[in-house]
Design an enzyme around this catalytic site. Structure first.
Site, PDB file in Angstrom:
ATOM      1  N   GLY A 163       0.806  -1.213   0.000  1.00  0.00           N
ATOM      2  CA  GLY A 163       0.000   0.000   0.000  1.00  0.00           C
ATOM      3  C   GLY A 163       0.838   1.261   0.000  1.00  0.00           C
ATOM      4  CB  CYS A 164      -0.307   4.748   0.328  1.00  0.00           C
ATOM      5  SG  CYS A 164      -1.578   4.703  -0.955  1.00  0.00           S
ATOM      6  CG  PHE A 165       3.025   1.672   4.566  1.00  0.00           C
ATOM      7  CD1 PHE A 165       4.168   0.882   4.596  1.00  0.00           C
ATOM      8  CD2 PHE A 165       1.787   1.047   4.690  1.00  0.00           C
ATOM      9  CE1 PHE A 165       4.084  -0.496   4.741  1.00  0.00           C
ATOM     10  CE2 PHE A 165       1.687  -0.327   4.837  1.00  0.00           C
ATOM     11  CZ  PHE A 165       2.842  -1.101   4.861  1.00  0.00           C
ATOM     12  CB  ALA A 166       5.219   0.206   0.185  1.00  0.00           C
ATOM     13  CG  PHE A 373       0.991   9.100   5.848  1.00  0.00           C
ATOM     14  CD1 PHE A 373       1.614   9.160   7.082  1.00  0.00           C
ATOM     15  CD2 PHE A 373       0.992  10.233   5.042  1.00  0.00           C
ATOM     16  CE1 PHE A 373       2.229  10.331   7.503  1.00  0.00           C
ATOM     17  CE2 PHE A 373       1.598  11.403   5.450  1.00  0.00           C
ATOM     18  CZ  PHE A 373       2.218  11.453   6.683  1.00  0.00           C
TER      19      PHE A 373
END
Length: 389
Positions: A163-166, A373
């Site tokens: 997801g977006c935190f990666a 995040f």
């Protein structure tokens, strides 16, 4: 006879990991955000849902996005009508697209990073590939290794479904690899294609439409290594520290589920509020050892999950508007590209800093923070040190 400690010392790099090059790539299909609602409701055969279309228009208007890039063209969608329905079985069709296209887009970005780095690709020792777009075995890391013609002994790590935190995660992992393996040169690639998440609208699941208004396709790549070779390798940023944490009371705030219908996203809580409420704790933990407590004295790379997150973080920390300029610029030009976003912002910042004649790659400042995040809610915090332009 040597000791284990002597062997370990010889294996480790002397200096901190540095970002040595950044490359980016985009699908050719550019979508104008102002006309996207009309296109989206037409291509999904949903024009009869007039009230929902007006809601979606308002979402797009408030998104602060000017344009996005998407692999899915009208032609591809007409050939795969199940992808256009809200909950039709379509995983096979989606997988057929992303398994091929994710590594290809990643290759484009990687080639640009390798070119800027200036060293032969045979000197790449590790590959870290990250995508939330599809799953396969052998993975996109293997496909990229083949596409680039890297050595068969290159050490690979594949990260799926983060997801977006990666974007922050891959930097943290590459930092550890570079600093603990003398001479390591880590190729990091984040490649995202929304073919796994695209679907028609639903008046009972508005959170799904938020994603349709925000997400775009792109790939970004970096070369990360310690102890740059003088006159040969030029660092852009030094990686000082990296941490990951789960925010309290945030379970279920963002969920993603891979099903027959593709990858579905659900926003179940006040994500901007949860992030803005907890972000200062991560900042204090990261910067207290450096004696820094003025958040306007550092440069900022924050994952642009959406304008509401940026607005609330800015308000909570009393940030000056220019602090999130690079982040907002990338959101405007490309939308939310999941894991690739923060890499794009790093690229935007170092280029703008050079163009404007500022003294460092970090907008003329020495220290900076990178935030990722995403689902969990998970927060990645990376402390950066800029270099002279």
């Amino acid at each position: 006879m040597v000791t284990v400690e002597e062997v370990r010392r010889a294996q480790r790099a002397k200096g901190p990991a540095t970002i040595m090059a950044i490359g980016t790539a985009t699908p050719s299909n550019c979508v104008d955000q102002s006309t996207y609602p009309d296109y989206y409701f037409r291509i999904t055969n949903s024009e009869h849902m007039t009230e929902l279309k007006e809601k979606f228009k308002r979402m797009c208007d408030k998104s602060m996005i000017n344009k996005r890039y998407m692999h899915l063209t009208e032609e591809i969608l007409k050939e795969n009508p199940n992808i256009c329905e809200y909950m039709a079985p379509s995983l096979d069709a989606r997988q057929d697209i992303v398994v091929v296209e994710v590594p290809k887009l990643g290759k484009e970005a990687a080639q640009k990073a390798i070119k800027e780095w200036g060293q032969p690709k045979s000197k790449i020792t590790h590959v870290v590939f990250c995508t939330t777009s599809g799953v396969d075995m052998p993975g996109a890391d293997y496909q990229l290794t083949k596409l680039l013609g890297l050595r068969p002994s290159v050490k690979r790590l594949m990260m799926y479904q983060q997801g977006c935190f990666a974007g922050g995660t891959v930097i943290r992992l590459a930092k550890d690899l570079a600093e603990n393996n003398k001479g390591a040169r880590v190729l990091v690639v984040c490649s995202e294609i929304t073919a796994v998440t695209f679907r028609g609208p639903s008046d009972t699941h508005l959170d799904s439409m938020v994603g349709q208004a925000l997400f775009g396709d792109r790939a970004a790549a970096m070369i990360i290594g310690s102890d740059p070779l003088p006159e040969v390798e030029r660092p852009l940023f030094e990686l000082v520290s990296a941490a990951q944490t789960l925010l309290p009371d945030s379970e279920g705030a963002i969920d993603g589920h891979l099903r027959e219908v593709g990858l579905t996203f659900h926003l179940l809580k006040d994500v901007p509020g949860l992030i803005s409420k907890n972000i200062e704790k991560s900042l204090i933990e990261a910067f207290q050892p450096l004696g820094i407590s003025d958040w306007n004295s550092i440069f900022w790379i924050a994952h642009p999950g959406g304008p509401a997150i940026l607005d609330q973080v800015e308000l909570k920390l009393s940030l000056k508007p220019e602090k999130l300029r690079a982040t907002r610029q990338v959101l405007s030009d490309y939308g939310n590209m999941s894991s690739a976003c923060v890499l794009f912002i790093l690229d935007e910042m170092r280029k703008a800093s050079s163009k404007e004649g500022l003294s460092t790659t970090g907008e003329g400042l020495d220290w900076g923070v990178l935030f990722g995040f995403g689902p969990g809610l998970t927060v990645e915090t990376v402390v950066l040190h800029s270099v002279s332009t």
